[in-house]
Design an enzyme around this catalytic site. Structure first.
Site, PDB file in Angstrom:
ATOM      1  N   HIS A 292      -7.486   5.513   2.557  1.00 21.77           N
ATOM      2  CA  HIS A 292      -6.025   5.489   2.691  1.00 21.77           C
ATOM      3  C   HIS A 292      -5.445   4.251   2.007  1.00 21.77           C
ATOM      4  CE1 HIS A 292      -5.187   8.944   5.146  1.00 21.77           C
ATOM      5  NE2 HIS A 292      -6.053   8.586   6.096  1.00 21.77           N
ATOM      6  N   CYS A 361      -4.141   7.394  -2.711  1.00 20.50           N
ATOM      7  CA  CYS A 361      -2.849   8.021  -3.013  1.00 20.50           C
ATOM      8  C   CYS A 361      -1.902   7.035  -3.678  1.00 20.50           C
ATOM      9  CB  CYS A 361      -2.197   8.559  -1.737  1.00 20.50           C
ATOM     10  SG  CYS A 361      -3.160   9.829  -0.898  1.00 20.50           S
TER      11      CYS A 361
END
Length: 393
Positions: A292, A361
């Site tokens: 993440h 991301c």
């Protein structure tokens, strides 16, 4: 007042010539000399003037200009102001009533003194105050009555009027609807604020705690020999990733599922299906990792700050694998799986080797695109020789 007694010189006779300097002015106090001539018959002090009084002695009254004798109730007196019994301070006396009533003591003058509180005693002033201000001396309430008092004095409403007023006080449907919509908006805003707080703060707190516990457990197992190199179950931790420049120390688990790995603050190894990548101990291949960038521990949040040559270390039960960062791909499609090939596309590598690929991301707080960072292994060091220089310095 006419007919008042005055001082006469010792041994003098009635009717002798008066001394001009002994005449007192109206309203003044004349000192009593040792001796002076009497005033002329035509002199009469003005009302309100004060004349010094001699010692009491017997003498005849001077007749008034009209030939009558003065009132016996006021023998030889000049006007004295009313005594203020409530104070002993100096004050300017009120002027006496004008006219002959003040001298003659007529019933009209007496009545005037009785009616005027300033001419009477304490009892008269109290009675006058009670008549003006009520029993306790309070100021009369001459202003308008309060709204509540006016309503109490009104006649009671009939049942029809009361119902009409009750209906008028009820909010209209539009007001009720606007209030309901406002409450929904407020509730929604509070829930969104709580959700953002949970995502940006609480998930990080919980993920850091879980990742720290997993790393400690993994190192304890290595020290006790409970774990052996080999195949690992999904979600099982098997290594620790070190990025010294970013102060990152995070466990590496098998698989890339959100619930089992990534949301627990760990990074996941691509080890399933077509995305299966090599392990660090393989002699050739690409060791692919996902993590993440925001929330849930956000271990890869700042990997965009890595520069070529920055060390990336993978610690296992038996070895330290040291990689040097070589290149970065800032933005690419989530479907671009070629970045995980044994010779990754876009990395600049042209032949097989031992590579590492970090994926996350981008932009921050979205998952629209992916960011890729590549590195090449430069050192393999057994744990028995101690930590590599990248972790010591």
């Amino acid at each position: 007042m006419p007919g008042a007694f005055e001082d006469w010189p010792a041994g003098g006779e009635y009717g002798a010539s008066p001394q001009p300097e002994a005449q007192p002015q109206p309203g003044s106090y004349a000192p009593r000399p040792e001796s002076y001539a009497p005033q002329s018959e035509s002199y009469a002090p003005q009302p309100g003037s004060y004349v010094s009084q001699p010692e009491p002695y017997s003498a005849s009254y001077e007749p008034l200009p009209d030939g009558s004798l003065p009132d016996e109730s006021l023998p030889g007196e000049s006007y004295l102001p009313p005594v203020d019994e409530e104070t002993v301070a100096l004050r300017i006396p009120d002027p006496p009533p004008s006219g002959s009533d003040a001298v003659s003591g007529s019933p009209a003058s007496s009545a005037t003194r009785r009616d005027d509180p300033s001419q009477g005693g304490r009892a008269a002033r109290r009675k006058a105050a009670k008549r003006r201000h009520g029993r306790h001396g309070g100021a009369p309430d001459t202003g308008p009555a309060p709204e509540g008092a006016r309503e109490e004095r009104r006649a009671p409403l009939s049942r029809v009027e009361a119902r009409r007023q009750a209906r008028a006080r009820k909010p209209s449907p539009a007001v009720v609807a606007s209030r309901a919509i406002g409450e929904v908006f407020i509730t929604t805003g509070v829930l969104m604020l709580l959700f953002v707080t949970y995502q940006l703060w609480w998930t990080n707190v919980r993920a850091h705690a879980q990742a720290g516990s997993e790393a400690s457990s993994l190192q304890n197992d290595w020290a006790s020999g409970k774990r052996n190199p080999g195949a690992f179950e999904p979600g099982q931790g098997f290594a620790i990733l070190h990025i010294p420049k970013l102060d990152v120390v995070v466990p590496i688990a098998e698989g890339t599922s959100n619930k089992g790995v990534l949301d627990r603050g760990m990074v996941g190894h691509y080890a399933e299906g077509a995305l299966k990548t090599a392990m660090p101990g393989d002699k050739s291949g690409n060791f692919g990792l996902a993590g993440h960038r925001n929330t849930h521990g956000e271990p890869f949040r700042y990997i965009n700050k890595l520069s070529p040559g920055d060390p990336i270390v993978v610690e296992t039960q038996d070895e330290y694998y040291v990689y040097k960062m070589s290149s970065i791909l800032p933005v690419t499609s989530p479907s671009n799986t070629s970045v995980l090939n044994p010779v990754p596309t876009g990395s600049g590598f042209t032949e097989p080797g031992r590579y590492i690929t970090l994926t996350t991301c981008t932009p921050e707080f979205t998952s629209k695109y992916r960011m890729i960072v590549w590195g090449k292994m430069v050192e393999e060091r057994p744990r028995s020789k101690g930590k590599p220089d990248a972790l010591v310095s």
